[in-house]
Design a protein around this motif. Structure first.
Motif: not given
Length: 218
Positions: A176-184
Protein backbone atom coordinates in the motif's frame (compact mmCIF):
# COMPACT_ATOMS: atom_id res chain seq x y z
CA UNK A 1 -27.16 5.12 -25.18
CA UNK A 2 -30.76 6.31 -24.96
CA UNK A 3 -32.14 8.21 -21.97
CA UNK A 4 -34.13 5.14 -20.92
CA UNK A 5 -30.89 3.16 -20.95
CA UNK A 6 -29.30 5.68 -18.58
CA UNK A 7 -32.19 5.21 -16.17
CA UNK A 8 -32.02 1.43 -16.49
CA UNK A 9 -28.30 1.39 -15.70
CA UNK A 10 -28.95 3.57 -12.64
CA UNK A 11 -31.62 1.17 -11.38
CA UNK A 12 -29.48 -1.92 -12.03
CA UNK A 13 -26.46 -0.26 -10.41
CA UNK A 14 -28.44 0.60 -7.29
CA UNK A 15 -29.90 -2.89 -7.03
CA UNK A 16 -26.43 -4.40 -7.52
CA UNK A 17 -24.99 -2.24 -4.74
CA UNK A 18 -27.75 -3.22 -2.33
CA UNK A 19 -27.47 -6.90 -3.28
CA UNK A 20 -23.71 -6.87 -2.71
CA UNK A 21 -24.22 -5.19 0.63
CA UNK A 22 -26.88 -7.70 1.64
CA UNK A 23 -25.01 -10.87 0.71
CA UNK A 24 -21.44 -9.76 1.49
CA UNK A 25 -22.28 -8.49 4.95
CA UNK A 26 -23.59 -11.70 6.47
CA UNK A 27 -20.66 -12.00 8.91
CA UNK A 28 -20.49 -8.33 9.87
CA UNK A 29 -21.85 -6.50 12.90
CA UNK A 30 -25.49 -5.43 12.83
CA UNK A 31 -26.73 -1.84 12.68
CA UNK A 32 -30.42 -1.46 13.37
CA UNK A 33 -30.97 -5.12 12.55
CA UNK A 34 -29.15 -4.97 9.22
CA UNK A 35 -25.59 -5.97 8.37
CA UNK A 36 -23.03 -3.18 8.44
CA UNK A 37 -22.13 -3.62 4.78
CA UNK A 38 -25.77 -3.34 3.69
CA UNK A 39 -26.08 -0.12 5.68
CA UNK A 40 -22.89 1.15 4.03
CA UNK A 41 -24.38 0.38 0.60
CA UNK A 42 -27.43 2.49 1.45
CA UNK A 43 -25.18 5.30 2.70
CA UNK A 44 -22.94 5.20 -0.39
CA UNK A 45 -25.91 5.48 -2.74
CA UNK A 46 -27.68 8.02 -0.54
CA UNK A 47 -24.72 10.39 -0.46
CA UNK A 48 -24.41 10.31 -4.26
CA UNK A 49 -28.09 10.95 -4.81
CA UNK A 50 -28.23 13.82 -2.33
CA UNK A 51 -25.20 15.43 -3.99
CA UNK A 52 -26.68 14.78 -7.43
CA UNK A 53 -29.70 17.04 -6.84
CA UNK A 54 -27.88 20.40 -6.65
CA UNK A 55 -25.27 19.20 -9.15
CA UNK A 56 -27.99 18.43 -11.73
CA UNK A 57 -29.80 21.69 -11.06
CA UNK A 58 -26.62 23.69 -11.62
CA UNK A 59 -25.14 21.33 -14.25
CA UNK A 60 -22.04 21.34 -12.06
CA UNK A 61 -19.59 18.44 -11.87
CA UNK A 62 -16.92 20.15 -9.78
CA UNK A 63 -17.77 18.30 -6.58
CA UNK A 64 -18.16 14.85 -8.14
CA UNK A 65 -14.73 13.48 -7.24
CA UNK A 66 -14.73 15.21 -3.86
CA UNK A 67 -18.04 13.57 -2.94
CA UNK A 68 -16.69 10.19 -4.02
CA UNK A 69 -13.57 10.56 -1.89
CA UNK A 70 -15.63 11.86 1.01
CA UNK A 71 -17.91 8.83 0.80
CA UNK A 72 -14.92 6.55 1.33
CA UNK A 73 -13.92 8.55 4.39
CA UNK A 74 -17.38 8.74 5.96
CA UNK A 75 -18.02 5.02 5.57
CA UNK A 76 -14.66 4.09 7.08
CA UNK A 77 -15.19 6.42 10.04
CA UNK A 78 -18.67 4.95 10.59
CA UNK A 79 -17.23 1.43 10.38
CA UNK A 80 -14.61 2.30 12.99
CA UNK A 81 -17.33 3.62 15.29
CA UNK A 82 -19.29 0.38 14.91
CA UNK A 83 -16.22 -1.76 15.69
CA UNK A 84 -15.34 0.45 18.64
CA UNK A 85 -18.86 0.15 20.01
CA UNK A 86 -18.51 -3.65 19.95
CA UNK A 87 -15.04 -3.55 21.52
CA UNK A 88 -13.50 -5.08 18.39
CA UNK A 89 -11.22 -2.24 17.38
CA UNK A 90 -7.64 -3.51 17.08
CA UNK A 91 -4.37 -2.56 15.40
CA UNK A 92 -5.16 -4.20 12.07
CA UNK A 93 -8.51 -2.46 11.70
CA UNK A 94 -7.05 0.89 12.74
CA UNK A 95 -4.09 0.72 10.35
CA UNK A 96 -6.19 -0.39 7.37
CA UNK A 97 -8.67 2.38 8.11
CA UNK A 98 -5.87 4.94 8.31
CA UNK A 99 -4.60 3.80 4.91
CA UNK A 100 -8.00 4.33 3.30
CA UNK A 101 -8.51 7.70 4.99
CA UNK A 102 -5.09 8.96 3.93
CA UNK A 103 -5.65 7.81 0.34
CA UNK A 104 -9.15 9.28 0.10
CA UNK A 105 -8.10 12.62 1.60
CA UNK A 106 -5.08 12.95 -0.68
CA UNK A 107 -6.89 11.96 -3.87
CA UNK A 108 -10.03 13.94 -3.12
CA UNK A 109 -8.04 17.07 -2.31
CA UNK A 110 -5.93 16.71 -5.46
CA UNK A 111 -8.86 16.11 -7.83
CA UNK A 112 -10.96 18.85 -6.26
CA UNK A 113 -8.11 21.33 -6.59
CA UNK A 114 -7.44 20.32 -10.18
CA UNK A 115 -11.01 20.69 -11.40
CA UNK A 116 -11.35 24.09 -9.75
CA UNK A 117 -8.07 25.23 -11.25
CA UNK A 118 -9.16 24.19 -14.74
CA UNK A 119 -12.75 25.32 -14.19
CA UNK A 120 -14.43 22.08 -15.25
CA UNK A 121 -13.99 18.35 -15.80
CA UNK A 122 -14.08 17.72 -19.52
CA UNK A 123 -15.36 14.18 -19.02
CA UNK A 124 -18.74 15.63 -18.06
CA UNK A 125 -19.24 18.09 -20.93
CA UNK A 126 -21.84 15.87 -22.63
CA UNK A 127 -23.04 14.14 -19.45
CA UNK A 128 -24.14 16.93 -17.11
CA UNK A 129 -26.55 18.41 -19.66
CA UNK A 130 -28.75 15.28 -19.46
CA UNK A 131 -30.19 14.69 -15.95
CA UNK A 132 -30.60 10.93 -16.47
CA UNK A 133 -27.09 10.52 -17.85
CA UNK A 134 -25.76 12.56 -14.95
CA UNK A 135 -27.77 10.44 -12.48
CA UNK A 136 -26.23 7.31 -13.95
CA UNK A 137 -22.64 8.38 -13.30
CA UNK A 138 -23.47 9.46 -9.74
CA UNK A 139 -25.17 6.11 -9.06
CA UNK A 140 -22.27 4.17 -10.54
CA UNK A 141 -19.89 6.12 -8.32
CA UNK A 142 -21.81 4.82 -5.30
CA UNK A 143 -21.49 1.27 -6.62
CA UNK A 144 -17.79 1.80 -7.35
CA UNK A 145 -17.14 3.04 -3.81
CA UNK A 146 -18.92 0.02 -2.35
CA UNK A 147 -17.10 -2.54 -4.50
CA UNK A 148 -13.61 -1.12 -4.02
CA UNK A 149 -14.12 -0.59 -0.29
CA UNK A 150 -15.80 -3.96 0.30
CA UNK A 151 -12.80 -5.86 1.77
CA UNK A 152 -12.08 -3.00 4.17
CA UNK A 153 -15.72 -2.72 5.28
CA UNK A 154 -15.86 -6.45 5.99
CA UNK A 155 -12.53 -6.42 7.84
CA UNK A 156 -13.43 -3.48 10.09
CA UNK A 157 -16.93 -4.70 10.98
CA UNK A 158 -16.36 -8.44 11.29
CA UNK A 159 -18.32 -9.76 14.26
CA UNK A 160 -15.39 -11.83 15.53
CA UNK A 161 -11.97 -10.81 16.83
CA UNK A 162 -9.07 -10.74 14.38
CA UNK A 163 -6.17 -13.21 14.52
CA UNK A 164 -2.80 -11.81 15.68
CA UNK A 165 -0.81 -9.66 13.27
CA UNK A 166 1.46 -11.59 10.93
CA UNK A 167 3.94 -11.04 8.14
CA UNK A 168 1.13 -10.85 5.57
CA UNK A 169 -0.15 -7.69 7.25
CA UNK A 170 3.21 -5.95 7.00
CA UNK A 171 3.69 -7.04 3.38
CA UNK A 172 0.26 -5.69 2.53
CA UNK A 173 0.89 -2.38 4.26
CA UNK A 174 4.23 -2.08 2.47
CA UNK A 175 2.57 -2.64 -0.90
CA UNK A 176 0.00 0.00 0.00
CA UNK A 177 2.81 2.42 0.87
CA UNK A 178 4.46 1.86 -2.51
CA UNK A 179 1.16 2.35 -4.33
CA UNK A 180 0.41 5.51 -2.38
CA UNK A 181 3.84 6.85 -3.26
CA UNK A 182 3.27 6.10 -6.95
CA UNK A 183 0.04 8.13 -6.87
CA UNK A 184 1.67 11.13 -5.24
CA UNK A 185 4.75 11.19 -7.47
CA UNK A 186 2.87 10.60 -10.73
CA UNK A 187 0.18 13.16 -9.97
CA UNK A 188 2.85 15.67 -9.01
CA UNK A 189 4.68 15.10 -12.29
CA UNK A 190 1.50 15.58 -14.29
CA UNK A 191 0.61 18.77 -12.38
CA UNK A 192 4.05 20.17 -13.12
CA UNK A 193 3.74 19.16 -16.77
CA UNK A 194 0.45 21.04 -17.06
CA UNK A 195 1.99 24.22 -15.70
CA UNK A 196 3.61 24.74 -19.08
CA UNK A 197 1.86 25.34 -22.40
CA UNK A 198 0.76 21.72 -22.76
CA UNK A 199 -2.87 21.98 -23.85
CA UNK A 200 -3.73 19.04 -26.07
CA UNK A 201 -0.47 17.28 -25.28
CA UNK A 202 -0.02 13.95 -23.50
CA UNK A 203 2.60 13.55 -20.80
CA UNK A 204 5.11 10.91 -21.91
CA UNK A 205 7.81 11.37 -19.32
CA UNK A 206 8.50 10.39 -15.73
CA UNK A 207 6.50 7.89 -13.71
CA UNK A 208 3.22 8.93 -15.33
CA UNK A 209 4.45 7.69 -18.71
CA UNK A 210 4.72 4.22 -17.18
CA UNK A 211 1.45 3.98 -15.30
CA UNK A 212 -0.80 6.66 -16.91
CA UNK A 213 -3.53 6.17 -14.31
CA UNK A 214 -1.71 6.31 -10.96
CA UNK A 215 -4.81 6.20 -8.79
CA UNK A 216 -5.58 2.74 -10.24
CA UNK A 217 -2.04 1.48 -10.80
CA UNK A 218 -0.92 2.61 -7.35
Amino acid sequence: MSRSSFLLVSIVGAIAALAVGWFAGQTTLLVGGYSSVFVFAVIALGIQWVAYVPAAQQKNERFYDLVGAGTYGLIVIFALAIAHGSDLLDTRRIVVSACVLAWAFRLGRYLFGRVHLVGKDGRFDHIKIDPLHFLMVWTLQGLWVLLTLLPVMILITMERADPPLGWVDFVGWSIWGMGFGIEIIADGQKAKFREGNTEGKWIDEGLWSRCQHPNYFG
